[in-house]
Design a protein around this motif. Structure first.
Motif, mmCIF file in Angstrom:
data_model
loop_
_atom_site.group_PDB
_atom_site.id
_atom_site.type_symbol
_atom_site.label_atom_id
_atom_site.label_comp_id
_atom_site.label_asym_id
_atom_site.label_seq_id
_atom_site.Cartn_x
_atom_site.Cartn_y
_atom_site.Cartn_z
ATOM 1 N N VAL A 7 21.370 -85.854 -11.979
ATOM 2 C CA VAL A 7 21.980 -86.968 -12.700
ATOM 3 C C VAL A 7 22.965 -87.707 -11.796
ATOM 4 N N ARG A 8 23.780 -86.954 -11.066
ATOM 5 C CA ARG A 8 24.725 -87.577 -10.126
ATOM 6 C C ARG A 8 23.985 -88.423 -9.100
ATOM 7 N N TYR A 9 22.878 -87.893 -8.583
ATOM 8 C CA TYR A 9 22.108 -88.625 -7.574
ATOM 9 C C TYR A 9 21.584 -89.940 -8.154
ATOM 10 N N TYR A 10 21.019 -89.870 -9.361
ATOM 11 C CA TYR A 10 20.468 -91.081 -9.975
ATOM 12 C C TYR A 10 21.573 -92.106 -10.212
ATOM 13 N N MET A 11 22.719 -91.650 -10.709
ATOM 14 C CA MET A 11 23.823 -92.562 -10.993
ATOM 15 C C MET A 11 24.358 -93.200 -9.709
#
Length: 211
Positions: free
Chosen positions: A188-192
């Motif tokens: 999720v952090r990567y996508y954000m």
């Protein structure tokens, strides 16, 4: 199944385009649950790919099929054809309301499945997509990935609205961003960090022509 009977299941799903989201908010552009479901499915597929990449070398890691997760994401709001999109502040106001709404969702799923051919295997497959049994480690992980994708899609909606000068979504953006951050999921952090910023770009900037 070759008896030329007619079945309304997919015609009902097509009506997702008539169910608006964010009913309590002033929208610059109304979003329906059909397009939202596509957004969530695309994001959930990517989150699963990222999850599997980050976890593949860990012993005992659960690596879900990205297309299975995508299917769950695509169908995650289908019951709202019958229930409507209940605003989040009401849906999660207390445990009793949340539990009651889950029961309503199951009843809605059962009603939709009845519009399929009277085939036990087919109906069971779609019932699982419409009202998943969230038990077992893999199913819990799939649920988390779909939920994360749902929140990211909501955050992107807030970004789009803000870009039009609509301040109505500012508080929702902040609250949704906080929820996403608290998930503490590397994928999720990567996508954000790597995908979400470009949603606010112009077409020329997205395609690299704005230099």
């Amino acid at each position: 199944m070759d008896n030329k009977e007619e079945y309304g299941f997919f015609a009902m799903l097509d009506r997702m385009q008539y169910i608006g989201r964010w009913a309590l908010m002033r929208n610059s552009r109304t979003e329906n649950i059909k397009e939202h479901s596509f957004d969530v499915a695309v994001i959930a597929h990517c989150l699963t790919l990222l999850h599997n990449k980050f976890e593949k070398d860990k012993e005992g890691a659960i690596l879900p099929d990205p297309y299975k997760v995508q299917a769950y994401a695509l169908y995650h709001d289908c019951t709202e054809i019958l229930t409507g999109d209940l605003p989040t502040p009401i849906k999660y106001r207390n445990k009793e309301i949340t539990k009651a709404y889950k029961e309503v969702e199951k009843e809605a799923a059962a009603s939709l499945v009845e519009l399929l051919p009277d085939d036990e295997e087919m109906r069971a497959e779609y019932m699982e997509l419409l009202a998943p049994d969230i038990t077992g480690e893999e199913q819990i992980l799939i649920h988390k990935l779909v939920k994360a994708a749902d929140k990211i899609a909501a955050y992107i909606k807030c970004l789009r609205e803000e870009s039009t000068g609509n301040a109505e979504f500012s508080a929702a953006k902040e609250a949704t961003g906080k929820t996403i951050s608290e998930m503490d999921m590397p994928e999720v952090r990567y996508y954000m960090e790597h995908f979400v910023p470009s949603y606010g770009y112009t077409l020329d900037k997205i395609t690299g022509r704005d230099t």
